[in-house]
Design a protein around this motif. Structure first.
Motif, PDB file in Angstrom:
ATOM      1  N   ARG A 181      32.076  30.581  44.685  1.00  0.00           N
ATOM      2  CA  ARG A 181      32.383  30.067  46.326  1.00  0.00           C
ATOM      3  C   ARG A 181      33.693  30.505  46.953  1.00  0.00           C
ATOM      4  O   ARG A 181      33.721  30.612  47.904  1.00  0.00           O
ATOM      5  N   GLY A 182      34.943  30.882  46.011  1.00  0.00           N
ATOM      6  CA  GLY A 182      35.934  31.221  46.417  1.00  0.00           C
ATOM      7  C   GLY A 182      36.048  32.619  46.486  1.00  0.00           C
ATOM      8  O   GLY A 182      35.069  33.808  46.259  1.00  0.00           O
ATOM      9  N   LYS A 183      37.353  33.408  46.004  1.00  0.00           N
ATOM     10  CA  LYS A 183      37.554  34.802  45.849  1.00  0.00           C
ATOM     11  C   LYS A 183      37.351  35.000  44.143  1.00  0.00           C
ATOM     12  O   LYS A 183      37.725  34.465  43.318  1.00  0.00           O
ATOM     13  N   VAL A 184      37.033  36.417  44.142  1.00  0.00           N
ATOM     14  CA  VAL A 184      36.905  37.015  42.847  1.00  0.00           C
ATOM     15  C   VAL A 184      38.013  38.271  42.834  1.00  0.00           C
ATOM     16  O   VAL A 184      37.911  39.140  43.659  1.00  0.00           O
ATOM     17  N   THR A 185      38.937  38.073  41.741  1.00  0.00           N
ATOM     18  CA  THR A 185      39.959  39.065  41.554  1.00  0.00           C
ATOM     19  C   THR A 185      39.968  39.561  40.046  1.00  0.00           C
ATOM     20  O   THR A 185      39.918  38.829  39.384  1.00  0.00           O
ATOM     21  N   VAL A 186      39.731  40.864  39.979  1.00  0.00           N
ATOM     22  CA  VAL A 186      39.806  41.322  38.496  1.00  0.00           C
ATOM     23  C   VAL A 186      40.858  42.476  38.270  1.00  0.00           C
ATOM     24  O   VAL A 186      40.782  43.364  39.127  1.00  0.00           O
ATOM     25  N   GLU A 187      42.091  42.177  37.811  1.00  0.00           N
ATOM     26  CA  GLU A 187      43.301  42.979  37.394  1.00  0.00           C
ATOM     27  C   GLU A 187      42.930  43.782  36.121  1.00  0.00           C
ATOM     28  O   GLU A 187      43.455  43.045  35.168  1.00  0.00           O
ATOM     29  N   ALA A 188      42.447  44.948  36.244  1.00  0.00           N
ATOM     30  CA  ALA A 188      42.284  45.531  35.041  1.00  0.00           C
ATOM     31  C   ALA A 188      42.288  47.024  35.096  1.00  0.00           C
ATOM     32  O   ALA A 188      42.248  47.644  36.201  1.00  0.00           O
ATOM     33  N   GLU A 189      42.448  48.019  33.945  1.00  0.00           N
ATOM     34  CA  GLU A 189      42.413  49.292  34.067  1.00  0.00           C
ATOM     35  C   GLU A 189      40.914  49.642  34.403  1.00  0.00           C
ATOM     36  O   GLU A 189      40.811  50.898  35.067  1.00  0.00           O
ATOM     37  N   ILE A 612      40.976  37.494  36.866  1.00  0.00           N
ATOM     38  CA  ILE A 612      41.341  38.062  35.748  1.00  0.00           C
ATOM     39  C   ILE A 612      42.773  38.970  35.639  1.00  0.00           C
ATOM     40  O   ILE A 612      42.852  39.549  36.919  1.00  0.00           O
ATOM     41  N   GLN A 613      43.545  38.673  34.736  1.00  0.00           N
ATOM     42  CA  GLN A 613      44.840  39.225  34.884  1.00  0.00           C
ATOM     43  C   GLN A 613      44.944  39.971  33.433  1.00  0.00           C
ATOM     44  O   GLN A 613      44.624  39.686  32.327  1.00  0.00           O
ATOM     45  N   ASN A 614      45.782  41.129  33.747  1.00  0.00           N
ATOM     46  CA  ASN A 614      46.422  41.949  32.910  1.00  0.00           C
ATOM     47  C   ASN A 614      45.184  42.302  31.746  1.00  0.00           C
ATOM     48  O   ASN A 614      45.097  42.255  30.607  1.00  0.00           O
ATOM     49  N   GLY A 615      44.158  42.990  32.316  1.00  0.00           N
ATOM     50  CA  GLY A 615      43.058  43.317  31.545  1.00  0.00           C
ATOM     51  C   GLY A 615      43.184  44.938  31.148  1.00  0.00           C
ATOM     52  O   GLY A 615      43.695  45.674  32.129  1.00  0.00           O
ATOM     53  N   LYS A 616      42.646  45.210  30.138  1.00  0.00           N
ATOM     54  CA  LYS A 616      42.620  46.721  29.846  1.00  0.00           C
ATOM     55  C   LYS A 616      41.271  47.217  30.264  1.00  0.00           C
ATOM     56  O   LYS A 616      41.193  47.726  31.401  1.00  0.00           O
ATOM     57  N   ARG A 617      40.169  46.882  29.447  1.00  0.00           N
ATOM     58  CA  ARG A 617      38.719  47.187  29.961  1.00  0.00           C
ATOM     59  C   ARG A 617      37.955  45.683  29.835  1.00  0.00           C
ATOM     60  O   ARG A 617      37.800  45.038  28.867  1.00  0.00           O
TER      61      ARG A 617
END
Length: 651
Positions: A181-189, A612-617
């Motif tokens: 219902r809110g924001k989606v953020t994926v921090e990854a390579e 999601i924080q500090n993801g590789k794949r």
């Protein structure tokens, strides 16, 4: 001019006038007939439109009833009007349907009625095979044969104008790998979205969506294959069903920075990702508001109540008293052996119990535990004999109960007595800790020799609830490891069932599990609080692997507030399951790969977010099987359906 000529001309004029009048009369008649036909067509068209809308209303009515009672109309059919349309006074949707759909009569699984909004009668035959076989309808499907006509029930024979043949099938409870219902953020390579459903490969959010390198091909919608985690992006097969649906702007993430995409950027993102980009969508994301009781649990669970609070493996300073055998040589060279009593302050492994739990930000030793357990013996030198070990908590009066193995069960309190490390008599089983023999087993077993907590497969662990009016926070269950006054302990092992036999943790308040070598992990439910998971892979493994098979979720998490997952080692993650966080979902992947089969739902209240924080794949694979299992087992007889066949006919 002669009279005969004049008479002939007058006759011709009269004949011409008569012919013109005749044609005018014919034209007027044709016009009247044509207008009448047009009026008749208009009437028929209006009736058809009303009847078609009536069919849709009857469909909506049946869908609502079926989704709120999966046995509706199954078997031999209905026994009473109340069974057809049960009172649901607390549900506005039901109240609206009650006013719009009037059931006149029923016979078996056939209903007849009237729709005041459309001035139409209707008949619907129901074949429900969701739970029991029904005629030729396939298993877990429903067939609806709907007929609607202009007028009330008695006019069906001559006025039938519209029919609908509809087949519905069991649907997964949620239809996207990420839903918020809110924001989606994926921090990854890199980020990959795949699906084991041939018709769905989606990520949806009412807030904005921010994904890695959308215009650079670092986010892809691809066909599912078993080597997604290791195959290069350009070697994966694009999935044309992929869709990114966002209620606000779509953004591209580079590192921890993001920028909103304009129309050109969205077109490039769609081309590079193979997914359809829908930004600033006006309608709401369809998210079923799940309740704790809706989470499926195995039928035959051994239910154990434990003390509420925190169980912490740590090191504490202790005064160790021992006799040391020494050899003494006199002046004449004669040797004798003797025992010398000595005392040292050493760090010993203990299990401390706190209620309520200690805030992780508090310094070690800031609060005294309610109970302390330690193992019987220490590792001593060959010439040393342990006399006593007294855990040092200053002047607090805290002493340790000594024993190698303990059963944790709130029902076992004060049955016998034991002697503590100071020689004092204490109630055995105080607060639910009961010392057991070396070969004894228990549903919840604490083994201090190996620093292990083992919960038997098929066990449901729940902390005792607070009494009414208690000022304490809601009862929690926290199994953790923290630095103590004696330093950092050796990591314990948490044996939490197995991949095919669930262990269930259910608490009114928070549930926290970690930091320890974790084997297995099943269903975790916090009815009013947060769920925090920090598992460490078993020794000699580089994977946190919480998975089972296509029809069984390895990990199921429900939190009324936040779900926080931390990867605190250099381990990749492979998780199959379902996560539902009514507020926020946070996962720090610690610069490793993470693969999640199933679905994650976040932010159903207060515009929570998925982060999601500090993801590789980061790989997300939508897997509908467990979500269908949830649909099958929703409480109160509820279910969720989707149309499979819809065909219309005119009569």
């Amino acid at each position: 001019m002669t009279g005969s000529v004049r008479r002939r001309r007058r006759g011709i004029a009269l004949l011409t006038s008569m012919i013109v009048c005749f044609f005018l009369l014919m034209l007027t008649g044709a016009l009247i007939q044509n207008q009448g036909a047009s009026f008749s067509i208009s009437q028929t068209s209006d009736a058809s439109i009303r009847a078609r809308a009536a069919c849709q209303t009857v469909y909506d009515y049946c869908l609502y009833q079926l989704e709120h009672n999966r046995n509706w109309g199954s078997g031999a059919g209905f026994a009473s009007l109340q069974e057809i349309d049960p009172a649901r006074s607390d549900n506005s949707a039901s109240s609206s349907l009650d006013e719009r759909v009037k059931i006149r009569e029923f016979s078996g699984r056939v209903l007849r009625g009237y729709l005041p909004d459309h001035s139409c009668g209707f008949e619907v035959a129901i074949s429900n095979a969701l739970t029991v076989p029904a005629d030729s309808t396939p298993q877990e499907q429903v067939t609806l044969e709907i007929t609607a006509w202009d007028g009330d029930v008695a006019k069906k024979a001559s006025r039938s104008v519209q029919g609908v043949h509809c087949r519905l099938r069991l649907a997964p409870l949620y239809d996207a790998s990420i839903l918020s219902r809110g924001k989606v953020t994926v921090e990854a390579e890199e980020t990959i979205f795949a699906s084991k459903d041939a018709f769905r490969n989606e990520i949806r959010a009412e807030g904005g969506v921010a994904l890695p390198g959308l215009t650079q091909g670092k986010t892809r919608f691809v066909k599912h294959q078993n080597t997604l985690a290791t195959t290069g992006l350009d070697q994966l097969t694009p999935d044309p069903t992929g869709m990114l649906w966002s209620g606000q702007k779509i953004s591209e993430v580079n590192g921890t920075q993001s920028r909103e995409l304009d129309s050109d950027g969205l077109r490039e993102a769609a081309r590079r990702s193979s997914g359809r980009m829908v930004d600033e969508a006006s309608n709401r994301a369809d998210i079923y508001d799940l309740k704790p009781e809706n989470i499926p649990q195995p039928e035959h669970l051994q239910k154990i109540t434990v003390p509420p609070g925190e169980f912490r493996f740590t090191k504490a300073n202790a005064v160790v008293t021992y006799d040391e055998t020494v050899t003494v040589t006199d002046g004449e060279g004669n040797t004798t052996t003797t025992k010398v009593r000595k005392s040292n302050t050493e760090a010993v492994d203990v299990l401390e119990y706190f209620d309520p739990p200690v805030d992780p930000r508090d310094p070690p030793g800031s609060r005294r535990p309610l109970k302390v357990l330690r193992a019987n013996t220490r590792v001593m030198a060959p010439n040393q004999e342990q006399i006593s070990v007294r855990v040092n908590y200053g002047q607090s009066g805290v002493v340790a109960e000594v024993g190698d193995r303990f059963e944790l069960d709130y029902a076992n309190q004060g049955a016998t007595t034991v002697t503590d490390e100071n020689g004092n008599i204490q109630p055995q089983g105080q607060m639910g800790f009961r010392k057991i023999g070396q070969d004894a087993s228990a549903p919840v077993l604490i083994d201090l020799r190996s620093q292990t907590v083992a919960i038997a497969p098929g066990t449901k662990v729940s902390p005792a609830s607070r009494p009414n009016g208690s000022s304490l926070p809601p009862s929690s269950f926290e199994l953790t490891t923290r630095e103590g006054t004696g330093g950092v302990p050796e990591l314990p092992t948490f044996e939490l069932g197995s991949g095919n036999s669930d262990v269930v943790f259910e608490a009114d308040g928070d549930v926290s599990i970690g930091v320890g070598y974790t084997k297995g992990l099943g269903t975790v439910i916090s009815k009013t609080g947060n769920v925090t998971l920090n598992p460490i892979p078993p020794r000699f493994s580089s994977w946190v692997d919480i998975s089972a098979n296509d029809r069984y979720a390895g990990l199921v998490v429900y939190a009324d507030r936040d779900v926080r997952i931390g990867n605190i080692t250099d381990a990749s993650w492979n998780v199959r399951g379902f996560v539902y966080a009514r507020r926020n979902f946070y996962f720090n992947v610690n610069n490793q790969n993470a693969t999640f089969f199933g679905s994650v739902v976040a932010g159903n209240v207060n515009n929570g977010q998925f982060h999601i924080q500090n993801g590789k794949r980061a790989t997300f694979i939508y897997d509908p099987e467990y979500l269908k299992l949830m649909t099958r087992q929703l409480g109160n007889g509820w279910t969720r359906l989707e149309p499979l066949v819809w065909s219309e006919s005119r009569g």
